[in-house]
Design an enzyme around this catalytic site. Structure first.
Site, short mmCIF file in Angstrom:
data_model
loop_
_atom_site.label_atom_id
_atom_site.label_comp_id
_atom_site.label_asym_id
_atom_site.label_seq_id
_atom_site.Cartn_x
_atom_site.Cartn_y
_atom_site.Cartn_z
N GLY A 1 -31.17 38.67 5.06
CA GLY A 1 -32.58 38.32 4.92
C GLY A 1 -32.99 38.12 3.47
N CYS A 2 -32.50 39.00 2.61
CA CYS A 2 -32.87 38.91 1.18
C CYS A 2 -32.24 37.68 0.53
CB CYS A 2 -32.46 40.19 0.46
SG CYS A 2 -33.36 41.63 1.07
N THR A 3 -31.04 37.33 0.96
CA THR A 3 -30.39 36.13 0.43
C THR A 3 -31.15 34.88 0.87
OG1 THR A 3 -28.24 37.23 0.36
CG2 THR A 3 -28.24 34.81 0.40
N ALA B 1 -34.41 34.72 -1.17
CA ALA B 1 -34.16 34.33 -2.57
C ALA B 1 -33.78 32.86 -2.67
CB ALA B 1 -33.06 35.21 -3.17
N LYS C 1 -32.75 44.52 -0.75
CA LYS C 1 -31.40 44.67 -1.28
C LYS C 1 -30.74 43.31 -1.52
CE LYS C 1 -27.54 47.74 -0.13
NZ LYS C 1 -27.61 48.51 -1.34
#
Length: 156
Positions: free
Chosen positions: A44-46, A49, A39
Site C-alpha cells: 500500500g505504501c509503495t 508513493a 512503512k
C-alpha cells in the site's frame, strides 16, 4: 495542540532523506501535501508513493511540495526512494513525536494483534501554513488524484 482544518499546522523538524534537517516552516509560501504512511516497501505504501511520484509534476505546477513521513530510518527511506525513483523528501519520525502531534499514531489491529502504528493520513497545508484539508484512514486507490484535485480547485 490539536490539528484542525483552518488552523496553523504544527511546525516540526525532522531528518530528511537528503540527510538534512527539515522544518515544515521551511516551506512557507508553498502549498504542502504532508502525508503520513506506515512503512517503506510495503504494497500500500509503495502504491501511494508511486502515485505521488507519477503526479509530482502536476503538484509542482501548482506550487505544491510533497513530503512523506514515517518512522522508518533514513537508510530505508533512501532505498525506497532509489528503488522507485521518488522525487520528494521522506522524513524520519524516529520517536513518532510528529505522528503523535498530527494525531496519526494510533492503536491498530491486524489479524487479532494490537499494536501502535501510523494511520495513513494526508494533510494539505496552504501557503500561509494553515491546514486546508485533511484525510484520515486513507484508502490508497484514487487518493492522490483526489488530493491533486483539491489543490487545483482550492489552492491554485
Amino acid at each position: 495542540m490539536t490539528v484542525d482544518v483552518g488552523k496553523q499546522a504544527p511546525d516540526f523538524e525532522l531528518l530528511a532523506s537528503n540527510g538534512e534537517k527539515v522544518k515544515l516552516s521551511d516551506f512557507k509560501g508553498k502549498n504542502v501535501v504532508l502525508y503520513f504512511y506506515p512503512k517503506d516497501m510495503t504494497p500500500g505504501c509503495t502504491t501511494q508513493a508511486c502515485d505521488f511520484r507519477d503526479y509530482h509534476g502536476d503538484f509542482s505546477q501548482l506550487d505544491c511540495v510533497i513530503i512523506g513521513v514515517s518512522p522508518d530510518p533514513i537508510e530505508k527511506h533512501e532505498k525506497f526512494i532509489d528503488k522507485y525513483n521518488l522525487p520528494f523528501l521522506l522524513l524520519f519520525d524516529e520517536n513518532t513525536r510528529v505522528s503523535e502531534l498530527y494525531e496519526v499514531w494510533k492503536l491498530k489491529k491486524n489479524f487479532g494483534k494490537e499494536y501502535m502504528g501510523i494511520e495513513r493520513s494526508t494533510f494539505v497545508i496552504d501557503k500561509e501554513g494553515k491546514i486546508a484539508k485533511e484525510w484520515r484512514k486513507v484508502k490508497v486507490k484514487g487518493h492522490v488524484e483526489e488530493a491533486l484535485q483539491y489543490v487545483k480547485e482550492n489552492l491554485a
